[in-house]
Write a protein that holds these residues in place. Structure first.
Motif, PDB file in Angstrom:
ATOM      1  N   THR A  66       0.852  -1.182   0.000  1.00  0.00           N
ATOM      2  CA  THR A  66       0.000   0.000   0.000  1.00  0.00           C
ATOM      3  C   THR A  66       0.886   1.230   0.000  1.00  0.00           C
ATOM      4  OG1 THR A  66      -1.737  -1.156   1.226  1.00  0.00           O
ATOM      5  CG2 THR A  66      -1.812   1.244   1.215  1.00  0.00           C
ATOM      6  N   HIS A  67       0.680   2.093  -1.004  1.00  0.00           N
ATOM      7  CA  HIS A  67       1.500   3.299  -1.156  1.00  0.00           C
ATOM      8  C   HIS A  67       0.646   4.550  -1.006  1.00  0.00           C
ATOM      9  CE1 HIS A  67       5.325   1.651  -2.962  1.00  0.00           C
ATOM     10  NE2 HIS A  67       4.526   0.602  -3.057  1.00  0.00           N
ATOM     11  N   LEU A  68       1.214   5.565  -0.377  1.00  0.00           N
ATOM     12  CA  LEU A  68       0.687   6.919  -0.488  1.00  0.00           C
ATOM     13  C   LEU A  68       1.348   7.512  -1.727  1.00  0.00           C
ATOM     14  CD1 LEU A  68      -1.031   9.095   1.073  1.00  0.00           C
ATOM     15  CD2 LEU A  68       1.166   9.991   1.862  1.00  0.00           C
ATOM     16  N   ALA A  69       0.556   7.888  -2.738  1.00  0.00           N
ATOM     17  CA  ALA A  69       1.106   8.321  -4.028  1.00  0.00           C
ATOM     18  C   ALA A  69       0.588   9.707  -4.388  1.00  0.00           C
ATOM     19  CB  ALA A  69       0.730   7.319  -5.123  1.00  0.00           C
ATOM     20  N   TRP A  70       1.415  10.464  -5.119  1.00  0.00           N
ATOM     21  CA  TRP A  70       1.044  11.808  -5.555  1.00  0.00           C
ATOM     22  C   TRP A  70       1.786  12.132  -6.847  1.00  0.00           C
ATOM     23  CZ3 TRP A  70       3.983  10.443  -1.384  1.00  0.00           C
ATOM     24  CH2 TRP A  70       5.325  10.825  -1.387  1.00  0.00           C
ATOM     25  N   PRO A  71       1.324  13.105  -7.632  1.00  0.00           N
ATOM     26  CA  PRO A  71       1.984  13.430  -8.901  1.00  0.00           C
ATOM     27  C   PRO A  71       3.438  13.840  -8.682  1.00  0.00           C
ATOM     28  CG  PRO A  71      -0.188  14.426  -8.825  1.00  0.00           C
ATOM     29  CD  PRO A  71       0.074  13.882  -7.448  1.00  0.00           C
ATOM     30  N   ALA A  72       4.308  13.343  -9.538  1.00  0.00           N
ATOM     31  CA  ALA A  72       5.740  13.593  -9.363  1.00  0.00           C
ATOM     32  C   ALA A  72       6.093  15.069  -9.459  1.00  0.00           C
ATOM     33  CB  ALA A  72       6.533  12.782 -10.401  1.00  0.00           C
ATOM     34  N   HIS A  73       5.284  15.862 -10.153  1.00  0.00           N
ATOM     35  CA  HIS A  73       5.611  17.275 -10.332  1.00  0.00           C
ATOM     36  C   HIS A  73       5.051  18.156  -9.223  1.00  0.00           C
ATOM     37  CE1 HIS A  73       1.653  16.671 -12.223  1.00  0.00           C
ATOM     38  NE2 HIS A  73       1.397  17.863 -11.732  1.00  0.00           N
ATOM     39  N   SER A  74       4.401  17.573  -8.227  1.00  0.00           N
ATOM     40  CA  SER A  74       3.750  18.371  -7.191  1.00  0.00           C
ATOM     41  C   SER A  74       4.764  19.204  -6.420  1.00  0.00           C
ATOM     42  CB  SER A  74       2.990  17.464  -6.219  1.00  0.00           C
ATOM     43  OG  SER A  74       2.461  18.218  -5.149  1.00  0.00           O
ATOM     44  N   ARG A  75       4.386  20.458  -6.100  1.00  0.00           N
ATOM     45  CA  ARG A  75       5.229  21.353  -5.301  1.00  0.00           C
ATOM     46  C   ARG A  75       4.496  21.784  -4.031  1.00  0.00           C
ATOM     47  NH1 ARG A  75       7.953  19.253  -8.254  1.00  0.00           N
ATOM     48  NH2 ARG A  75       9.510  20.050  -9.727  1.00  0.00           N
ATOM     49  N   SER A  76       3.472  21.025  -3.631  1.00  0.00           N
ATOM     50  CA  SER A  76       2.666  21.369  -2.469  1.00  0.00           C
ATOM     51  C   SER A  76       3.432  21.090  -1.176  1.00  0.00           C
ATOM     52  CB  SER A  76       1.361  20.575  -2.482  1.00  0.00           C
ATOM     53  OG  SER A  76       0.711  20.670  -1.240  1.00  0.00           O
ATOM     54  N   LEU A  77       3.582  22.128  -0.341  1.00  0.00           N
ATOM     55  CA  LEU A  77       4.258  21.942   0.940  1.00  0.00           C
ATOM     56  C   LEU A  77       3.414  21.084   1.881  1.00  0.00           C
ATOM     57  CD1 LEU A  77       5.661  25.549   1.530  1.00  0.00           C
ATOM     58  CD2 LEU A  77       6.851  23.542   0.632  1.00  0.00           C
ATOM     59  N   ALA A  78       2.094  21.256   1.807  1.00  0.00           N
ATOM     60  CA  ALA A  78       1.218  20.446   2.652  1.00  0.00           C
ATOM     61  C   ALA A  78       1.321  18.974   2.286  1.00  0.00           C
ATOM     62  CB  ALA A  78      -0.225  20.937   2.522  1.00  0.00           C
ATOM     63  N   LEU A  79       1.379  18.694   1.002  1.00  0.00           N
ATOM     64  CA  LEU A  79       1.502  17.306   0.553  1.00  0.00           C
ATOM     65  C   LEU A  79       2.847  16.727   0.994  1.00  0.00           C
ATOM     66  CD1 LEU A  79       0.300  16.093  -2.926  1.00  0.00           C
ATOM     67  CD2 LEU A  79       2.129  14.967  -1.690  1.00  0.00           C
ATOM     68  N   ALA A  80       3.901  17.538   0.895  1.00  0.00           N
ATOM     69  CA  ALA A  80       5.222  17.069   1.333  1.00  0.00           C
ATOM     70  C   ALA A  80       5.197  16.720   2.816  1.00  0.00           C
ATOM     71  CB  ALA A  80       6.267  18.138   1.036  1.00  0.00           C
ATOM     72  N   ALA A  81       4.491  17.522   3.621  1.00  0.00           N
ATOM     73  CA  ALA A  81       4.402  17.241   5.050  1.00  0.00           C
ATOM     74  C   ALA A  81       3.621  15.954   5.304  1.00  0.00           C
ATOM     75  CB  ALA A  81       3.729  18.414   5.756  1.00  0.00           C
ATOM     76  N   LEU A  82       2.554  15.726   4.524  1.00  0.00           N
ATOM     77  CA  LEU A  82       1.780  14.493   4.653  1.00  0.00           C
ATOM     78  C   LEU A  82       2.649  13.281   4.305  1.00  0.00           C
ATOM     79  CD1 LEU A  82      -0.983  13.145   5.185  1.00  0.00           C
ATOM     80  CD2 LEU A  82      -1.462  13.430   2.748  1.00  0.00           C
ATOM     81  N   ALA A  83       3.468  13.400   3.263  1.00  0.00           N
ATOM     82  CA  ALA A  83       4.355  12.301   2.860  1.00  0.00           C
ATOM     83  C   ALA A  83       5.393  12.023   3.934  1.00  0.00           C
ATOM     84  CB  ALA A  83       5.026  12.645   1.533  1.00  0.00           C
ATOM     85  N   ARG A  84       5.917  13.082   4.567  1.00  0.00           N
ATOM     86  CA  ARG A  84       6.892  12.880   5.659  1.00  0.00           C
ATOM     87  C   ARG A  84       6.233  12.156   6.829  1.00  0.00           C
ATOM     88  NH1 ARG A  84       8.476  18.191   4.293  1.00  0.00           N
ATOM     89  NH2 ARG A  84       7.249  19.046   6.024  1.00  0.00           N
ATOM     90  N   THR A  85       4.994  12.517   7.123  1.00  0.00           N
ATOM     91  CA  THR A  85       4.271  11.834   8.200  1.00  0.00           C
ATOM     92  C   THR A  85       4.091  10.364   7.862  1.00  0.00           C
ATOM     93  OG1 THR A  85       3.076  13.868   8.715  1.00  0.00           O
ATOM     94  CG2 THR A  85       2.142  11.814   9.539  1.00  0.00           C
ATOM     95  N   ALA A  86       3.734  10.078   6.609  1.00  0.00           N
ATOM     96  CA  ALA A  86       3.566   8.678   6.181  1.00  0.00           C
ATOM     97  C   ALA A  86       4.878   7.925   6.321  1.00  0.00           C
ATOM     98  CB  ALA A  86       3.076   8.630   4.752  1.00  0.00           C
TER      99      ALA A  86
END
Length: 302
Positions: free
Chosen positions: A279-299
């Motif tokens: 099971t992966h948390l996945a997002w577009p490779a070109h994303s520059r969202s700081l909120a998304l980056a924080a969510l990925a770090r939490t994961a």
């Protein structure tokens, strides 16, 4: 020196290439024709007359310097170059739609607070999702996360077309091509059968046994791959699948964690030789969202 003479009929396709980017309108026109393989149906789908559509495709071929379509008495067919442009054109159009959706979302409510849309398969990932959302909510400045339950195997498409910013995806059967990801867990798989079936009491089954149960075909996921292949019914949501299994009309293969949504009319039997599912948390490779980056770090920490 002898100069080659190029027949006039080839001048449309030779020496006319330029570096001008393709327009979205051109791609929409071509994708419609390529998918319909019929100019009349494509024109109707686009809400336009056929002659200007034909002229637009001819101009596109001249600009690119290649044939995209062959036209004869038998109909319209794609060339190799046309197949390439269909694949690339679909991806490009999906990206433009995604950009528009994410831009509107970023500007909602005046853009005061970033909001993330997280796509998940309806009825799945309960425990993992709860832990992830609780841990992320405790982070300073955490964005609002809208959980968007979706149909079976829709998460990948929702990421590509911008309906979601991030998704929980099982690999396999889905692909992570074009995405960045953080793996959350790896687990085995089970066969989900009607509770009263003669094989429901077995300690384990093989994939070959599950795929050959008389009168109980494996349900197929929607999409071009239709996995698993075979005569089983195509399913679109968890409730539909649950009912088909309970009625003795289908079986399914799921990660072990899927037992959380099973009904009393279902039975889960471990599979001895099924590949593990991540099971992966996945997002577009070109994303520059700081909120998304924080969510990925939490994961990643989880």
């Amino acid at each position: 020196m002898r100069w080659a003479v190029i027949p006039d009929r080839y001048h449309r396709y030779v020496g006319t290439m330029d570096d001008t980017p393709l327009e979205t309108r051109e791609l929409r026109y071509f994708v419609a024709v390529a998918e319909e393989l019929h100019f009349g149906r494509a024109a109707e789908r686009l809400g336009m007359a056929q002659p200007p559509l034909s002229r637009a495709i001819q101009r596109l071929e001249r600009r690119l310097g290649v044939r995209l379509l062959t036209r004869d008495r038998r109909g319209v067919a794609l060339t190799g170059a046309g197949e390439t442009l269909l694949h690339e054109g679909r991806a490009a159009l999906a990206m433009t739609r995604a950009a528009a959706r994410r831009t509107r979302r970023a500007g909602a409510d005046g853009g005061a607070r970033e909001r993330l849309v997280l796509a998940v398969k309806a009825g799945a990932f309960h425990e993992q999702l709860r832990k992830l959302l609780d841990a992320y909510a405790a982070e300073p400045g955490a964005a609002e996360v809208e959980v968007l339950p979706s149909g079976t195997c829709e998460q990948e498409e929702m990421l590509r077309d911008g309906r979601a910013d991030v998704a929980l995806i099982h690999v396999p059967p889905r692909s992570l091509a074009g995405f960045d990801s953080e793996r959350l867990s790896t687990e085995g798989q089970v066969a989900v059968l009607p509770a009263g079936h003669r094989l429901a009491a077995r300690a384990s089954l093989s994939m070959a046994e599950v795929g050959a149960i008389p009168g109980l075909p494996l349900a197929r996921w929607p999409g071009p791959d239709g996995r698993p292949p075979g005569p089983g019914p195509e399913i679109h949501d968890q409730t539909q699948l649950g009912q088909l299994i309970a009625l003795g009309r289908a079986a399914a293969v799921f990660p072990v964690s899927a037992v959380s949504w099973l009904w009393s009319a279902h039975a889960a039997v471990p599979l001895s030789d099924a590949p593990e599912v991540a099971t992966h948390l996945a997002w577009p490779a070109h994303s520059r969202s700081l909120a998304l980056a924080a969510l990925a770090r939490t994961a990643g920490r989880l």
